[in-house]
Design a protein around this motif. Structure first.
Motif, PDB file in Angstrom:
ATOM      1  N   GLY A   1      93.381  58.608  -8.922  1.00  0.00           N
ATOM      2  CA  GLY A   1      92.569  57.984  -9.919  1.00  0.00           C
ATOM      3  C   GLY A   1      91.541  59.105 -10.781  1.00  0.00           C
ATOM      4  O   GLY A   1      91.342  58.800 -11.866  1.00  0.00           O
ATOM      5  N   ALA A   2      91.036  60.030  -9.966  1.00  0.00           N
ATOM      6  CA  ALA A   2      90.150  60.933 -10.529  1.00  0.00           C
ATOM      7  C   ALA A   2      90.827  61.762 -11.480  1.00  0.00           C
ATOM      8  O   ALA A   2      90.295  61.974 -12.803  1.00  0.00           O
ATOM      9  CB  ALA A   2      89.580  61.987  -9.695  1.00  0.00           C
ATOM     10  N   ILE A   3      92.223  62.142 -11.267  1.00  0.00           N
ATOM     11  CA  ILE A   3      92.927  63.097 -12.207  1.00  0.00           C
ATOM     12  C   ILE A   3      93.203  62.221 -13.429  1.00  0.00           C
ATOM     13  O   ILE A   3      93.179  62.765 -14.498  1.00  0.00           O
ATOM     14  CB  ILE A   3      94.147  63.502 -11.432  1.00  0.00           C
ATOM     15  CG1 ILE A   3      93.886  64.420 -10.413  1.00  0.00           C
ATOM     16  CG2 ILE A   3      95.016  64.092 -12.592  1.00  0.00           C
ATOM     17  CD1 ILE A   3      95.022  64.680  -9.468  1.00  0.00           C
TER      18      ILE A   3
ATOM     19  N   ARG B   1      91.867  73.691 -13.151  1.00  0.00           N
ATOM     20  CA  ARG B   1      90.482  73.729 -12.335  1.00  0.00           C
ATOM     21  C   ARG B   1      89.692  72.733 -12.180  1.00  0.00           C
ATOM     22  O   ARG B   1      88.956  72.368 -10.829  1.00  0.00           O
ATOM     23  CB  ARG B   1      89.470  74.871 -13.060  1.00  0.00           C
ATOM     24  CG  ARG B   1      89.948  76.186 -13.268  1.00  0.00           C
ATOM     25  CD  ARG B   1      89.111  76.928 -14.303  1.00  0.00           C
ATOM     26  NE  ARG B   1      89.368  78.431 -14.705  1.00  0.00           N
ATOM     27  CZ  ARG B   1      89.027  79.071 -15.567  1.00  0.00           C
ATOM     28  NH1 ARG B   1      88.451  78.334 -16.516  1.00  0.00           N
ATOM     29  NH2 ARG B   1      89.562  80.168 -15.871  1.00  0.00           N
ATOM     30  N   SER B   2      89.612  71.712 -12.905  1.00  0.00           N
ATOM     31  CA  SER B   2      88.798  70.473 -12.822  1.00  0.00           C
ATOM     32  C   SER B   2      89.617  69.612 -11.735  1.00  0.00           C
ATOM     33  O   SER B   2      88.733  69.068 -10.838  1.00  0.00           O
ATOM     34  CB  SER B   2      88.758  69.569 -14.106  1.00  0.00           C
ATOM     35  OG  SER B   2      88.174  70.309 -15.192  1.00  0.00           O
ATOM     36  N   ILE B   3      91.099  69.534 -11.676  1.00  0.00           N
ATOM     37  CA  ILE B   3      91.716  68.886 -10.793  1.00  0.00           C
ATOM     38  C   ILE B   3      91.439  69.477  -9.360  1.00  0.00           C
ATOM     39  O   ILE B   3      91.177  68.786  -8.373  1.00  0.00           O
ATOM     40  CB  ILE B   3      93.049  68.974 -10.958  1.00  0.00           C
ATOM     41  CG1 ILE B   3      93.163  67.720 -12.260  1.00  0.00           C
ATOM     42  CG2 ILE B   3      93.907  68.140  -9.694  1.00  0.00           C
ATOM     43  CD1 ILE B   3      94.747  67.981 -12.846  1.00  0.00           C
TER      44      ILE B   3
ATOM     45  N   GLY C   1      90.241  80.704 -10.749  1.00  0.00           N
ATOM     46  CA  GLY C   1      90.134  79.256 -10.371  1.00  0.00           C
ATOM     47  C   GLY C   1      91.136  78.235 -10.262  1.00  0.00           C
ATOM     48  O   GLY C   1      91.155  77.211 -10.300  1.00  0.00           O
ATOM     49  N   VAL C   2      92.496  79.145 -10.427  1.00  0.00           N
ATOM     50  CA  VAL C   2      93.676  78.196 -10.463  1.00  0.00           C
ATOM     51  C   VAL C   2      94.434  78.935  -9.030  1.00  0.00           C
ATOM     52  O   VAL C   2      95.764  78.666  -9.227  1.00  0.00           O
ATOM     53  CB  VAL C   2      94.453  78.423 -11.464  1.00  0.00           C
ATOM     54  CG1 VAL C   2      93.911  77.660 -12.662  1.00  0.00           C
ATOM     55  CG2 VAL C   2      94.841  79.712 -11.812  1.00  0.00           C
TER      56      VAL C   2
END
Length: 439
Positions: free
Chosen positions: A46-48, A89-91, A18-19
């Protein structure tokens, strides 16, 4: 309860699922996400900021440009870990939700290295000249984490002649003036003042130009742009009390830049937002001064005050007999593009993420200086899957490999006139070191 993060090597990080968007370079894991506008990049920014809540000093470094967003997950002193994988992964997922794709092919870190016979004598000079902090016995870093770090390594024998590479350090006028006094107290071997700037050399002859020296030379003039300083680029630095406040300012500035149709750099670091034009852009495009005034007005409306002591700008200057040939080597190795102005020799990062390189004439009859190996060279950290392409590009442009005993950790290339760059790879280093220790 969750398990505590586990340390990872650079290779282990990149092999984690996932990276795929990410590459480990010289200072952590890095990704670039293409974006169609400042606004689109600011939305991801902003999300990060929300995803990274609570990371404090290890919060991601975010560099917003008109064409996209660079995200760096900085490594701790112990390196990267499994928590960094989760964040990466979230980013990436946040980027995909916004229709933004990653382009890892052009990621890189540009560092400086100075060879010294007596590093302890020259390191304080450079710390004073650049306003850097000492991170380790042989490392200096920009306290704002925007300009390249400098590493000092042991020199094997004296090289007494002038380098063909030097650094231009541009800061606010009071800072430049104070730096000039400071380096004189830190063992400068020479000081030559030229009015607008001064060329100073450390105890072993490595040079840096400090500028500007005349009062008010760093100012636009007028209260409406008082937050800004002209340090080759136009810069304004706003300390912030929380990551969300920085992201909110970035979003406002992004909208102003898009509405003006002018590119700006918006960099978020823990506790600071830096807003910048490209080098000389403020001078070439008349629209930057009114844009700067609107940015200042917006920042003040948010209750923010600029710290006018902080703006800094660095560039590398290379002396060359055949400027065209030497510049082409560096252009392809760095992935840069030529400045379009006919009377300017600069090459620049098309994403405005790394410092410019400038080329100036060298006397062809100065054979001794031309033959001496420089004490300053460039370290270029690139993704492990891009190193070969950079090397081949440099060779095709007239360069040569002068050292490859440490490959695949790094290869040293020389341009057509002998100025050196190390093409360096972080991935796999720890595994190589472990194997060597076990034998």
């Amino acid at each position: 309860m969750t398990d505590p993060p586990s340390a990872l090597t650079a290779q282990e990080f990149q092999l984690s699922g996932g990276v795929d968007d990410w590459r480990v370079l010289g200072g952590g894991a890095v990704a670039w996400f293409d974006a169609p506008s400042h606004r689109a990049g600011a939305d991801l920014m902003g999300a990060i900021t929300e995803l990274a809540g609570g990371r404090d000093a290890l919060a991601p470094h975010l560099d917003l440009r008109a064409r996209g967003l660079r995200v760096r997950i900085p490594a701790s002193p112990d390196g990267l870990d499994t928590a960094d994988v989760v964040l990466a992964r979230s980013i990436s997922e946040a980027a995909r939700e916004r229709g933004l794709s990653a382009d890892p092919a052009h990621l890189q870190d540009v560092h400086l290295t100075i060879d010294a016979l007596h590093a302890e004598e020259v390191l304080p000079f450079w710390q004073a000249a650049l306003g850097y902090e000492r991170r380790a016995p042989d490392d200096l870093v920009d306290p704002l984490r925007r300009q390249p770090p400098i590493w000092f390594q042991q020199q094997d024998a004296p090289r007494p002649l002038r380098n063909r590479i030097h650094v231009d350090a541009v800061s606010t006028q009071p800072t430049a003036f104070a730096a000039l006094a400071a380096v004189q107290s830190q063992g400068a071997s020479s000081v030559a003042e030229h009015g607008y700037y001064a060329t100073v050399a450390d105890a072993e002859g490595n040079e840096v130009d400090l500028l500007p020296l005349p009062e008010e030379a760093d100012r636009w003039g007028g209260a409406e742009t008082e937050d800004w300083r002209l340090v080759f680029a136009g810069l304004a630095c706003y300390p912030t009390s929380a990551p969300r406040q920085g992201a909110e300012l970035a979003a406002v500035v992004a909208a102003l830049a898009d509405d003006a149709g002018l590119p700006l750099g918006i960099d978020l670091r823990p506790g600071l937002v830096t807003i910048a034009t490209g080098k000389d852009d403020w001078e070439v495009e008349e629209g930057y001064q009114p844009l700067a005034a609107r940015v200042q007005e917006a920042a003040h409306a948010m209750g923010l005050a600029a710290d006018v002591r902080l703006p800094r700008f660095l560039q590398v200057v290379i002396d060359a007999v055949d400027i065209r040939a030497v510049r082409e080597f560096w252009r392809v190795v760095l992935g840069y593009e030529e400045d379009p102005r006919a009377d300017v020799t600069d090459i620049v990062d098309p994403r405005q993420l790394s410092m410019p390189f400038v080329f100036q004439n060298l006397d062809s009859t100065d054979e001794a200086r031309r033959a001496q190996r420089n004490r300053i060279h460039i370290d270029l950290f690139v993704p492990d899957d891009q190193a070969r392409a950079r090397i081949d590009a440099g060779l095709a442009a007239g360069g040569r490999i002068v050292y490859d005993d440490e490959a695949p950790e790094w290869w040293t290339l020389a341009d057509p006139e002998g100025n050196e760059v190390d093409i360096a790879v972080s991935v796999g280093r720890e595994e190589i070191w472990r194997a060597a220790d076990s034998t």
